[in-house]
Design a protein around this motif. Structure first.
Motif, short mmCIF file in Angstrom:
data_model
loop_
_atom_site.label_atom_id
_atom_site.label_comp_id
_atom_site.label_asym_id
_atom_site.label_seq_id
_atom_site.Cartn_x
_atom_site.Cartn_y
_atom_site.Cartn_z
N ALA A 35 0.83 -1.20 0.00
CA ALA A 35 0.00 0.00 0.00
C ALA A 35 0.86 1.25 0.00
CB ALA A 35 -0.92 0.01 1.22
N TRP A 36 0.22 2.32 -0.40
CA TRP A 36 0.82 3.65 -0.28
C TRP A 36 -0.09 4.48 0.63
CZ3 TRP A 36 5.51 5.12 -2.08
CH2 TRP A 36 6.12 4.31 -3.05
N PHE A 37 0.54 5.14 1.59
CA PHE A 37 -0.12 6.11 2.46
C PHE A 37 0.56 7.45 2.25
CE2 PHE A 37 -2.86 3.69 5.45
CZ PHE A 37 -2.54 2.40 5.05
N ARG A 38 -0.10 8.49 2.71
CA ARG A 38 0.52 9.81 2.62
C ARG A 38 0.16 10.63 3.86
NH1 ARG A 38 -2.87 12.54 -2.41
NH2 ARG A 38 -4.92 12.61 -1.38
N PHE A 47 -4.61 6.79 3.90
CA PHE A 47 -4.51 5.74 2.90
C PHE A 47 -4.65 6.34 1.50
CE2 PHE A 47 -5.16 1.77 0.84
CZ PHE A 47 -6.23 1.93 -0.03
N ALA A 48 -3.80 5.89 0.57
CA ALA A 48 -3.90 6.35 -0.81
C ALA A 48 -4.32 5.21 -1.74
CB ALA A 48 -2.58 6.95 -1.27
N ALA A 97 3.98 0.65 2.41
CA ALA A 97 3.74 -0.26 3.53
C ALA A 97 3.46 -1.66 3.02
CB ALA A 97 2.55 0.23 4.35
N ALA A 98 3.81 -2.65 3.84
CA ALA A 98 3.59 -4.06 3.50
C ALA A 98 2.83 -4.74 4.63
CB ALA A 98 4.92 -4.77 3.27
N ARG A 107 -6.38 0.70 6.62
CA ARG A 107 -5.92 1.31 7.87
C ARG A 107 -4.44 1.07 8.06
NH1 ARG A 107 -9.75 -1.88 10.36
NH2 ARG A 107 -8.07 -2.65 11.72
N ALA A 108 -3.77 2.05 8.62
CA ALA A 108 -2.33 1.94 8.84
C ALA A 108 -1.99 0.78 9.75
CB ALA A 108 -1.78 3.25 9.40
#
Length: 124
Positions: A35-38, A47-48, A97-98, A107-108
């Motif tokens: 995932a990509w978060f920002r 969350f992106a 993130a993995a 969710r993170a």
């Protein structure tokens, strides 16, 4: 233990494009949902987009749908985020993130490993 290193951030004008990369090491990359978060200054991490271990399934936050595309190359242990039609509100530090969750995870706390982040700045 999986290590993630992002690259590709920078300064771009509104309407421009950037491609972020996240290289993974230390684990079996193809086992993980990515995932990509920002995180923008003064705001919570957001969350992106996310992609399944096979790459067959993706999901995005509404604000980036149609502009951002997440992809992965399991042979290269790398996940990408192609960002087009960038807007000033896309300015943030972008994190890769993995995680091991099989289904969509936004969710993170559903992700186990994180990169250090790469800055994306979009000027108006």
């Amino acid at each position: 233990q999986v290590q993630l290193v992002e690259s590709g951030g920078g300064l771009v004008q509104a309407g421009g494009s950037l491609r972020l990369s996240c290289a993974a090491s230390g684990g079996t990359f193809s086992k993980y949902r990515m995932a990509w978060f920002r995180q923008a200054p003064g705001k919570e991490r957001e969350f992106a987009g996310t992609i399944s271990w096979s790459g067959s399934s993706t999901g995005y936050v509404d604000s980036v749908k149609g502009r951002f595309t997440i992809s992965r190359d399991n042979a290269k242990n790398t996940v990408y985020l192609q960002m087009n039609s960038l807007k000033p509100e896309d300015t943030a530090v972008y994190y890769c993130a993995a995680g091991s969750r099989l289904g969509i995870a936004t969710r993170a706390d559903e992700y186990d490993y994180w990169g250090q982040g790469t800055q994306v700045t979009v000027s108006s």
